[in-house]
Write a protein that holds these residues in place. Structure first.
Motif, PDB file in Angstrom:
ATOM      1  N   GLU A 380     111.187  23.947 -21.282  1.00 51.75           N
ATOM      2  CA  GLU A 380     110.234  25.044 -21.129  1.00 51.75           C
ATOM      3  C   GLU A 380     110.019  25.805 -22.440  1.00 51.75           C
ATOM      4  O   GLU A 380     108.894  26.178 -22.773  1.00 51.75           O
ATOM      5  CB  GLU A 380     110.698  25.990 -20.016  1.00 51.75           C
ATOM      6  CG  GLU A 380     110.578  25.331 -18.644  1.00 51.75           C
ATOM      7  CD  GLU A 380     111.001  26.230 -17.496  1.00 51.75           C
ATOM      8  OE1 GLU A 380     110.594  25.945 -16.361  1.00 51.75           O
ATOM      9  OE2 GLU A 380     111.745  27.205 -17.725  1.00 51.75           O
ATOM     10  N   PHE A 381     111.097  26.027 -23.191  1.00 46.95           N
ATOM     11  CA  PHE A 381     110.937  26.672 -24.505  1.00 46.95           C
ATOM     12  C   PHE A 381     110.023  25.812 -25.382  1.00 46.95           C
ATOM     13  O   PHE A 381     109.098  26.324 -26.031  1.00 46.95           O
ATOM     14  CB  PHE A 381     112.291  26.829 -25.211  1.00 46.95           C
ATOM     15  CG  PHE A 381     113.019  28.126 -24.937  1.00 46.95           C
ATOM     16  CD1 PHE A 381     113.701  28.321 -23.759  1.00 46.95           C
ATOM     17  CD2 PHE A 381     113.053  29.148 -25.881  1.00 46.95           C
ATOM     18  CE1 PHE A 381     114.404  29.499 -23.505  1.00 46.95           C
ATOM     19  CE2 PHE A 381     113.747  30.333 -25.648  1.00 46.95           C
ATOM     20  CZ  PHE A 381     114.424  30.505 -24.461  1.00 46.95           C
ATOM     21  N   THR A 386     104.998  24.566 -28.195  1.00 44.66           N
ATOM     22  CA  THR A 386     103.965  23.589 -28.566  1.00 44.66           C
ATOM     23  C   THR A 386     102.686  23.751 -27.755  1.00 44.66           C
ATOM     24  O   THR A 386     101.691  23.089 -28.040  1.00 44.66           O
ATOM     25  CB  THR A 386     104.481  22.146 -28.327  1.00 44.66           C
ATOM     26  OG1 THR A 386     104.845  22.029 -26.935  1.00 44.66           O
ATOM     27  CG2 THR A 386     105.696  21.839 -29.188  1.00 44.66           C
ATOM     28  N   GLN A 387     102.709  24.598 -26.738  1.00 44.89           N
ATOM     29  CA  GLN A 387     101.587  24.779 -25.821  1.00 44.89           C
ATOM     30  C   GLN A 387     101.182  23.476 -25.146  1.00 44.89           C
ATOM     31  O   GLN A 387     100.009  23.202 -24.924  1.00 44.89           O
ATOM     32  CB  GLN A 387     100.387  25.408 -26.555  1.00 44.89           C
ATOM     33  CG  GLN A 387     100.818  26.680 -27.312  1.00 44.89           C
ATOM     34  CD  GLN A 387      99.702  27.671 -27.495  1.00 44.89           C
ATOM     35  OE1 GLN A 387      98.573  27.288 -27.743  1.00 44.89           O
ATOM     36  NE2 GLN A 387     100.014  28.941 -27.385  1.00 44.89           N
ATOM     37  N   GLU A 388     102.205  22.664 -24.830  1.00 47.23           N
ATOM     38  CA  GLU A 388     101.962  21.425 -24.075  1.00 47.23           C
ATOM     39  C   GLU A 388     102.868  21.435 -22.856  1.00 47.23           C
ATOM     40  O   GLU A 388     104.072  21.693 -22.990  1.00 47.23           O
ATOM     41  CB  GLU A 388     102.333  20.193 -24.918  1.00 47.23           C
ATOM     42  CG  GLU A 388     101.341  19.886 -26.011  1.00 47.23           C
ATOM     43  CD  GLU A 388     101.965  18.967 -27.071  1.00 47.23           C
ATOM     44  OE1 GLU A 388     102.989  18.298 -26.784  1.00 47.23           O
ATOM     45  OE2 GLU A 388     101.426  18.952 -28.185  1.00 47.23           O
ATOM     46  N   TYR A 389     102.312  21.126 -21.692  1.00 47.10           N
ATOM     47  CA  TYR A 389     103.143  21.126 -20.495  1.00 47.10           C
ATOM     48  C   TYR A 389     104.221  20.065 -20.585  1.00 47.10           C
ATOM     49  O   TYR A 389     104.001  18.990 -21.140  1.00 47.10           O
ATOM     50  CB  TYR A 389     102.276  20.961 -19.237  1.00 47.10           C
ATOM     51  CG  TYR A 389     101.623  22.270 -18.898  1.00 47.10           C
ATOM     52  CD1 TYR A 389     102.385  23.289 -18.360  1.00 47.10           C
ATOM     53  CD2 TYR A 389     100.289  22.522 -19.194  1.00 47.10           C
ATOM     54  CE1 TYR A 389     101.830  24.524 -18.110  1.00 47.10           C
ATOM     55  CE2 TYR A 389      99.724  23.761 -18.944  1.00 47.10           C
ATOM     56  CZ  TYR A 389     100.506  24.758 -18.399  1.00 47.10           C
ATOM     57  OH  TYR A 389      99.977  25.994 -18.171  1.00 47.10           O
ATOM     58  N   TYR A 406     101.388  29.920 -13.208  1.00 42.58           N
ATOM     59  CA  TYR A 406     102.831  30.111 -13.046  1.00 42.58           C
ATOM     60  C   TYR A 406     103.623  29.839 -14.323  1.00 42.58           C
ATOM     61  O   TYR A 406     104.762  30.272 -14.449  1.00 42.58           O
ATOM     62  CB  TYR A 406     103.351  29.204 -11.927  1.00 42.58           C
ATOM     63  CG  TYR A 406     102.818  29.597 -10.578  1.00 42.58           C
ATOM     64  CD1 TYR A 406     103.062  30.865 -10.071  1.00 42.58           C
ATOM     65  CD2 TYR A 406     102.060  28.712  -9.813  1.00 42.58           C
ATOM     66  CE1 TYR A 406     102.567  31.244  -8.844  1.00 42.58           C
ATOM     67  CE2 TYR A 406     101.570  29.083  -8.576  1.00 42.58           C
ATOM     68  CZ  TYR A 406     101.829  30.354  -8.092  1.00 42.58           C
ATOM     69  OH  TYR A 406     101.345  30.735  -6.875  1.00 42.58           O
ATOM     70  N   PHE A 407     103.042  29.103 -15.223  1.00 40.94           N
ATOM     71  CA  PHE A 407     103.750  28.790 -16.460  1.00 40.94           C
ATOM     72  C   PHE A 407     102.764  28.861 -17.626  1.00 40.94           C
ATOM     73  O   PHE A 407     102.414  27.853 -18.233  1.00 40.94           O
ATOM     74  CB  PHE A 407     104.406  27.404 -16.365  1.00 40.94           C
ATOM     75  CG  PHE A 407     105.402  27.144 -17.459  1.00 40.94           C
ATOM     76  CD1 PHE A 407     106.558  27.903 -17.563  1.00 40.94           C
ATOM     77  CD2 PHE A 407     105.171  26.146 -18.405  1.00 40.94           C
ATOM     78  CE1 PHE A 407     107.470  27.671 -18.583  1.00 40.94           C
ATOM     79  CE2 PHE A 407     106.084  25.903 -19.425  1.00 40.94           C
ATOM     80  CZ  PHE A 407     107.234  26.663 -19.510  1.00 40.94           C
ATOM     81  N   PRO A 408     102.329  30.092 -17.962  1.00 46.15           N
ATOM     82  CA  PRO A 408     101.372  30.236 -19.051  1.00 46.15           C
ATOM     83  C   PRO A 408     101.998  29.834 -20.384  1.00 46.15           C
ATOM     84  O   PRO A 408     103.200  30.019 -20.587  1.00 46.15           O
ATOM     85  CB  PRO A 408     101.024  31.729 -19.035  1.00 46.15           C
ATOM     86  CG  PRO A 408     102.076  32.400 -18.252  1.00 46.15           C
ATOM     87  CD  PRO A 408     102.692  31.376 -17.348  1.00 46.15           C
ATOM     88  N   LEU A 409     101.195  29.265 -21.254  1.00 42.04           N
ATOM     89  CA  LEU A 409     101.709  28.801 -22.544  1.00 42.04           C
ATOM     90  C   LEU A 409     101.155  29.613 -23.705  1.00 42.04           C
ATOM     91  O   LEU A 409     101.361  29.254 -24.860  1.00 42.04           O
ATOM     92  CB  LEU A 409     101.343  27.322 -22.749  1.00 42.04           C
ATOM     93  CG  LEU A 409     101.955  26.345 -21.752  1.00 42.04           C
ATOM     94  CD1 LEU A 409     101.464  24.925 -22.027  1.00 42.04           C
ATOM     95  CD2 LEU A 409     103.477  26.397 -21.827  1.00 42.04           C
ATOM     96  N   VAL A 511     111.981  22.563 -36.463  1.00 44.72           N
ATOM     97  CA  VAL A 511     112.843  22.886 -35.319  1.00 44.72           C
ATOM     98  C   VAL A 511     112.287  22.243 -34.051  1.00 44.72           C
ATOM     99  O   VAL A 511     113.035  21.681 -33.241  1.00 44.72           O
ATOM    100  CB  VAL A 511     113.004  24.421 -35.176  1.00 44.72           C
ATOM    101  CG1 VAL A 511     113.603  24.795 -33.823  1.00 44.72           C
ATOM    102  CG2 VAL A 511     113.872  24.959 -36.314  1.00 44.72           C
ATOM    103  N   VAL A 512     110.981  22.296 -33.889  1.00 46.95           N
ATOM    104  CA  VAL A 512     110.380  21.673 -32.698  1.00 46.95           C
ATOM    105  C   VAL A 512     110.670  20.168 -32.690  1.00 46.95           C
ATOM    106  O   VAL A 512     111.024  19.601 -31.647  1.00 46.95           O
ATOM    107  CB  VAL A 512     108.863  21.954 -32.650  1.00 46.95           C
ATOM    108  CG1 VAL A 512     108.174  21.058 -31.632  1.00 46.95           C
ATOM    109  CG2 VAL A 512     108.611  23.429 -32.333  1.00 46.95           C
ATOM    110  N   GLU A 513     110.590  19.521 -33.847  1.00 47.15           N
ATOM    111  CA  GLU A 513     110.902  18.088 -33.921  1.00 47.15           C
ATOM    112  C   GLU A 513     112.349  17.822 -33.507  1.00 47.15           C
ATOM    113  O   GLU A 513     112.638  16.898 -32.742  1.00 47.15           O
ATOM    114  CB  GLU A 513     110.674  17.551 -35.345  1.00 47.15           C
ATOM    115  CG  GLU A 513     109.219  17.260 -35.668  1.00 47.15           C
ATOM    116  CD  GLU A 513     108.482  16.611 -34.496  1.00 47.15           C
ATOM    117  OE1 GLU A 513     108.910  15.514 -34.051  1.00 47.15           O
ATOM    118  OE2 GLU A 513     107.495  17.211 -34.005  1.00 47.15           O
TER     119      GLU A 513
END
Ligand SMILES: *[C@@H]1O[C@H](CO)[C@@H](O)[C@H](O)[C@H]1NC(C)=O
Ligand SMILES: *[C@@H]1O[C@H](CO)[C@@H](O)[C@H](O)[C@H]1NC(C)=O
Ligand SMILES: *[C@@H]1O[C@H](CO)[C@@H](O)[C@H](O)[C@H]1NC(C)=O
Ligand SMILES: *[C@@H]1O[C@H](CO)[C@@H](O)[C@H](O)[C@H]1NC(C)=O
Ligand SMILES: *[C@@H]1O[C@H](CO)[C@@H](O)[C@H](O)[C@H]1NC(C)=O
Ligand SMILES: *[C@@H]1O[C@H](CO)[C@@H](O)[C@H](O)[C@H]1NC(C)=O
Ligand SMILES: *[C@@H]1O[C@H](CO)[C@@H](O)[C@H](O)[C@H]1NC(C)=O
Ligand SMILES: *[C@@H]1O[C@H](CO)[C@@H](O)[C@H](O)[C@H]1NC(C)=O
Ligand SMILES: *[C@@H]1O[C@H](CO)[C@@H](O)[C@H](O)[C@H]1NC(C)=O
Length: 547
Positions: A380-381, A386-389, A406-409, A511-513
């Motif tokens: 979820e973080f 990344t604004q991708e589900y 329910y899960f805004p990005l 960090v995302v990678e």
């Protein structure tokens, strides 16, 4: 000068374009004020606790009466992390001892600020480093102080005392109070002090990060903050929101999303309900046994000392732990506990280690199911980064992780409430190794060769923060860092591609990678359902072995 002038002109223009409420003083920057016009909470989409259900058991306790029962008045002094609780001096300590027993109560400690130096960043501070500005706050926090859970040791101890009272027993010395003591605690619910912890946490975050609300105002939206359905979890989120937005404003200014916490229901906030191995001996359930075995020896001398002050009944090793727990629980529920004065400073340090063993091996690197259980929040973080589900490969609930309602990005502030075990699972899933630096915890000796400490990482109202920053002097300019209870964590040793940085910063994209790789390497199905054997004493990096 020119800049100041054009700024004030711009401000005047914006203000005059708005319908300024009569009470505003001239020049007040109303356009930046939260909440945005004509927004409201949709209680069909975000129903309250009474509609969601699954509140769990809710036995209430006896009213606290510290004005009568505490030997010391709770003056508002410098130990603000636990106001208005009071604790006596530890057994054998001089009146001038600086020892603060409340910081050796493991997961039952009230949260306090941990120095970044404890994890190797002596010059770091949660304030935004010079030259950077904050663009996003991601917060994962634990409920405040609560009563014991329904099955906890103190109630069993109370039953033993009640039984002994019928037969008659005698006490002397430190234990004298026990002859008239009665059990006053409820179960599961937040205590009054627990409410104040969450209110203050919300208030603190408004004061520190309120500027990020401008983002919502500009977009004409209000945030979604999440929690679980247990009563204390709902009350935690509500008290946090009350501190953050004010009373009664919070009722209109934030949507509080209540996820069902119940057996077999998918939710990042209660992953143990869908991870069967978490409850299996020789698999995920290994910390409890080793911590009990440690306690059975560590408090020998104390057990003997206490037994010398009572006749008509005998304390066993489990009773000693129950009395230590009563010290913590009575203090956070009633404001004061006579049990605390029974124990020495060394006892409290060993009590902390008892919790360290349990949590390191059950929800930290020594557990084969910790990373799997933390994977939901990790995903979820990363989804929010990344604004991708997320593609579920954990206990995520698609209903709640696949919808902008329910899960805004696109929020600038996120705040999710959960349990301490899940916070620790999540930190393990994030591979934040600075929190667990050193050899696996010794099963017999409180050696302190590992940086892990339960009271620093998962106390009541603990909070894990990710700050996303824009730093024009860095390359790339988008940076991120991680903070636990005000301690900024170095990530250079467990995040490939992150170099040593005095502020704990690293490139956001890098960090995302790293975190995406981590998501891939955590095998939820194997860890939670597989057939493997584990034992305490090993650093598994939170993942099950493959044998
Ligand atoms: C986020 O996106 C949703 C759906 O696209 C939109 O309704 C909402 O206003 C946005 N919220 C924020 C805080 O940007
Ligand atoms: C998803 O969550 C909802 C409500 O919280 C719950 O009713 C549903 O059973 C969950 N789905 C799964 C697959 O657990
Ligand atoms: C504690 O008790 C155990 C078992 O009764 C014994 O083996 C051990 O030597 C004792 N330790 C101390 C420090 O007294
Ligand atoms: C989310 O829902 C959409 C529409 O129902 C579906 O096409 C998509 O596969 C779902 N995504 C995930 C990650 O489950
Ligand atoms: C619930 O979690 C399981 C893993 O435990 C996963 O296989 C399943 O797809 C999830 N279901 C939903 C509806 O999210
Ligand atoms: C608001 O915050 C979101 C998330 O960080 C970001 O995508 C968006 O660009 C921001 N909007 C403005 C107007 O700053
Ligand atoms: C996790 O951290 C360890 C060091 O503690 C490192 O060896 C490992 O590569 C890291 N895992 C990932 C996926 O980055
Ligand atoms: C990581 O950063 C810390 C703190 O700045 C530093 O002490 C340590 O030497 C660094 N480790 C490596 C492998 O660069
Ligand atoms: C799990 O593995 C053990 C040891 O290899 C074996 O004895 C046992 O039958 C296996 N259990 C299942 C359910 O496969």
């Amino acid at each position: 000068m020119q800049n100041v002038l054009s700024l004030s002109l711009a401000l005047t223009a914006r203000v005059s374009a708005m319908a300024v409420p009569a009470s505003s003083f001239a020049g007040a920057p109303t356009s930046d004020l939260y909440p945005p016009a004509s927004t409201s909470v949709n209680s069909q989409l975000f129903p309250p606790e009474s509609v969601v259900g699954f509140a769990g058991p809710t036995p209430t306790g006896i009213e606290p009466a510290a004005i009568n029962t505490a030997p010391v008045y709770p003056f508002n002094n410098e130990d603000s992390s636990s106001f208005p609780l009071v604790a006596p001096h530890a057994h054998g300590s001089g009146v001038d001892s600086a020892f603060n027993m409340k910081r050796s109560w493991g997961n039952l400690s009230p949260w306090y600020s941990v120095p970044s130096a404890d994890y190797g960043l002596p010059d770091a501070n949660p304030l935004i480093p010079d030259g950077c500005s904050i663009t996003q706050l991601h917060l994962l926090y634990r409920h405040g102080a609560r009563y014991p859970t329904s099955d906890a040791a103190p109630a069993q101890f109370a039953a033993k005392i009640a039984k002994a009272t019928k037969k008659g027993f005698e006490t002397k010395g430190d234990l004298s109070f026990l002859s008239t003591w009665t059990y006053k605690l409820g179960a599961e619910l937040l205590t009054p002090f627990g409410r104040s912890q969450e209110f203050l946490l919300g208030l603190e975050h408004r004061q520190l990060y309120g500027g990020l609300l401008n983002n919502f105002t500009e977009q004409g939206a209000i945030p979604v903050f999440r929690t679980e359905s247990q009563d204390r979890m709902v009350k935690t989120a509500v008290n946090f929101a009350a501190g953050f937005f004010g009373v009664p404003e919070y009722m209109d200014e934030v949507s509080i999303e209540i996820l069902v916490e119940a057996p077999h229901v998918n939710s990042s906030g209660s992953p143990y309900y869908v991870c069967p191995n978490a409850g299996v001996k020789d698999k995920g359930f290994i910390g409890t046994a080793v911590s009990k075995a440690y306690a059975a020896l560590a408090f020998n001398a104390t057990q003997a000392r206490l037994n010398s002050q009572i006749s008509g009944m005998k304390f066993d090793a489990k009773d000693v732990i129950s009395m230590l727990e009563l010290c913590s629980y009575e203090t956070v529920a009633l404001g004061y506990s006579a049990f605390c004065g029974l124990f020495s400073e060394e006892d409290f340090l060993n009590y902390e280690y008892y919790y360290d063993l349990r949590f390191y091996y059950e929800n930290g690197p020594g557990s084969p199911v910790a990373a799997a259980q933390g994977k939901g929040y990790l995903q979820e973080f990363v989804a929010r980064f990344t604004q991708e589900y997320p593609t579920p490969s954990s206990a995520l609930n698609e209903t709640f992780d696949n919808s902008s309602t329910y899960f805004p990005l696109n929020q600038s502030i996120y705040a999710d409430a959960t349990h301490e075990v899940v916070v620790l699972d999540t930190l393990t899933a994030f591979n934040l190794s600075a929190l667990f630096k050193g050899p696996p915890l010794s099963l017999t000796q409180n050696e302190r060769r590992n940086s892990f400490s339960t009271s620093k990482v998962i106390p009541f109202a603990t909070h894990f923060t990710a700050q996303v920053l824009e730093c024009p002097t860095y390359q790339p300019t988008k940076q991120i860092r991680f903070i636990v209870n005000d301690a900024v964590l170095p990530i250079n040793e467990s995040y490939a591609g992150c170099e040593a940085n005095p502020h704990g910063l690293c490139s956001f994209d890098n960090v995302v990678e790293v975190l995406k790789k981590r998501i891939d390497e955590i095998d939820f199905d194997h860890d939670c359902y597989g057939n493997y054997t584990t034992k305490a004493g090993v650093d598994y990096n939170g993942r099950a072995p493959r044998d």
